[in-house]
Design an enzyme around this catalytic site. Structure first.
Site, short mmCIF file in Angstrom:
data_model
loop_
_atom_site.label_atom_id
_atom_site.label_comp_id
_atom_site.label_asym_id
_atom_site.label_seq_id
_atom_site.Cartn_x
_atom_site.Cartn_y
_atom_site.Cartn_z
CG ASP B 142 -1.99 -1.09 1.08
OD1 ASP B 142 -2.28 -1.48 -0.08
OD2 ASP B 142 -2.50 -1.55 2.12
CB CYS B 143 3.51 2.48 2.15
SG CYS B 143 4.19 0.94 2.77
CE1 TYR B 144 8.63 3.12 0.10
CE2 TYR B 144 7.98 1.54 1.77
CZ TYR B 144 8.66 2.68 1.40
OH TYR B 144 9.37 3.37 2.34
#
Lengths: 139, 395
Positions: B142-144
């Site tokens: 989700d963050c990367y």
């Protein structure tokens, strides 16, 4: 008297002719075979150390040329890049003729082309790959 | 602590460097100085002795932070010019090991392998300013979210590029021979059958750890010449040991000490970090390292006066003993004999060639000498010497 190490390249057409023999017979040149790569109906290569009278040597080379043989001094076919050489000594351990040698006590690696037989063992033994030989690649 | 006639501190020497009146010689020059004047007088006159080594050091590599892309990516697999890099670190930190090979490299399937390109060549290309193609893969989070990228890396554009070598500058090293009936291809070079030749790999009398055999002055934070710039000793290197047989002069008669070194790759020079293709063995990297030895007392003057005739190593059979981990020496030789190019083994003369560059090592010691004289290089006092690190001695 002169003595030179020469690379001779024979075309497909002349492989079966006794060309080198003529150097002895016609021009009184002595030769020592340092390397030979000769196959029927294929372009061939010989590295010879040729010695004799200078005028005869020149006539002999002209004879080779007239028979389609391409000749060059050996030193034109093998080079050590002095800028990139790190003088480690790895090449000197495989050089069979002592052309690549350690100059002591400074420990520089020197290349005496006059002693080189064109075996090319040094090319792949050199870790930074600074020795280039164009003997086999240009047959 | 032993009582010395001469006592100097790092601070005093650094003060002299600042004032421009420091006296620096290289480890080769120190030999004659101590011989002529004795250790005490030499220690009074000489402040720093510079050393150098330039040899293949496989345990080397570069830590790169390749920077974030849009969208961001947590790289889990990466190849630099086809050479895999280690990615088990944070999102865009990768480590390219000098000896790593592309998956497609034929290795020794065509024996002896050529090993034309590997991790060391990637590092060399970066230093030469050439763009290196990075291909990287990720599973996406989700963050990367990004899962794939292919882009050129250029050294000066990288966020960080740190040379981090876990084991360099071996204190002493074997002399290699081959007892078998065939030519073998080793990291010590090509070894001809029936003891046809011998190789060795050290700068001997000017090598850093030969000039401080008990690591009195070398430790965490020692400032060094590394790859053409100022680097540091980070820690002892892997396989480091000081628990070895020694000669009366303190010189270990075998392997012994190693250094883990670190420095800014961006500041380095391709002349001092050179990729090596070792036929039949693999890829390695020549690393240039120089260590300044402070002459704190007459003992350090004596240590730094060590000469090739006083340094020995073991002749090891790389044909049968070494690969089978049989710890056997065929004999002891001095570096004077090795450098002279001939040793005697079983009554036979064996020609010897080096694998490490003495001329480059000497050049490093001279560069370091000039840098210190010109006030551009100060001594780094170790926070803990290698001896303190390994013996648990209180710092």
């Amino acid at each position: 008297m002169i003595k030179k190490r020469m690379v001779l390249r024979f075309s497909k057409k002349t492989w079966n002719q006794p060309i080198v023999y003529r150097l002895v017979k016609e021009f009184d040149l002595a030769f020592n075979i340092l390397k030979a790569s000769v196959f029927p109906k294929e372009a061939s290569l010989m590295v010879l150390e040729i010695s004799g009278e200078e005028a005869e040597f020149d006539r002999g080379m002209a004879y080779l040329e007239s028979h389609g043989v391409i000749y060059e001094p050996l030193e034109a076919n093998i080079k050590k890049d002095e800028d990139r050489c790190v003088h480690c000594g790895a090449c000197a351990s495989v050089c069979p003729t002592g052309a690549l040698a350690i100059q002591r006590p400074e420990m520089y690696v020197t290349f005496d082309t006059g002693k080189c037989s064109g075996c090319e063992l040094c090319v792949k033994a050199c870790p930074p790959r600074v020795i280039t030989a164009t003997l086999s690649s240009r047959v | 602590m032993a009582s010395f006639k001469v006592r100097k501190t790092y601070q005093e020497i650094n003060e002299k460097i600042k004032k421009g009146n420091v006296v620096v010689v290289n480890a080769e020059e120190m030999i004659d100085i101590v011989e002529e004047k004795g250790a005490v007088k030499a220690a009074q006159e000489i402040d720093v002795v510079t050393t150098g080594t330039f040899g293949a050091m496989c345990s080397s590599g570069a830590l790169l932070n390749v920077g974030h892309t849009t969208p961001k990516m947590k790289i889990s697999r990466a190849k630099l010019n086809g050479v895999p890099a280690y990615c088990g670190l944070a999102a865009v930190d990768i480590y390219i090991g000098a000896s790593e090979l592309p998956d497609e490299d034929p290795r020794n399937t065509v024996y002896p392998g050529e090993f034309r390109y590997g991790g060391a060549h990637v590092i060399q290309d970066l230093l030469l300013g050439k763009p290196v193609v990075m291909e990287a893969w990720a599973y996406g989070t989700d963050c990367y979210p990004r899962k794939y990228i292919k882009k050129d890396l250029v050294l000066h554009e990288l966020r960080n590029a740190i040379l981090l070598n876990p084991r360099n500058a071996y204190q002493n090293y074997n002399c290699a021979v081959n007892s078998t009936s065939r030519t073998i291809y080793t990291y010590m070079g090509t070894l001809k059958p029936h003891f046809g030749n011998a190789t060795y790999s050290t700068a001997g009398q000017i090598s850093p750890l030969m000039n401080d055999p008990y690591f009195r002055t070398i430790g965490v934070g020692t400032r060094i010449f590394l790859g053409g710039t100022q680097g540091y000793v980070a820690f002892y290197g892997t396989q480091h040991t000081s628990d070895v047989p020694r000669m009366p002069n303190g010189i270990p008669t075998e392997g012994a000490g190693t250094l883990c070194v670190i420095g800014d790759l961006k500041q380095m020079d391709a002349r001092w970090v050179v990729a090596a293709s070792i036929q039949g063995y693999g890829v390695s990297m020549y690393v240039g390292i120089g260590v300044p030895i402070p002459i704190l007392n007459e003992e350090m003057a004596r240590f730094t006066a060590v000469k090739d005739a006083d340094i020995v190593t073991q002749i090891i059979d790389y044909g049968s003993d070494y690969p089978q981990a049989i710890n056997r020496s065929l004999g002891t030789v001095t570096y004077r004999d090795l450098k002279n190019g001939m040793i005697r083994l079983n009554g036979k003369e064996v020609p010897v060639t080096p694998m490490a560059s003495y001329p480059r090592a000497l050049e490093i010691s001279n560069i370091l000498k000039e840098e210190i004289r010109k006030g551009r290089f100060y001594l780094g006092e170790p926070q803990a010497t290698l001896t303190q690190l390994t013996t648990g001695e209180r710092v």
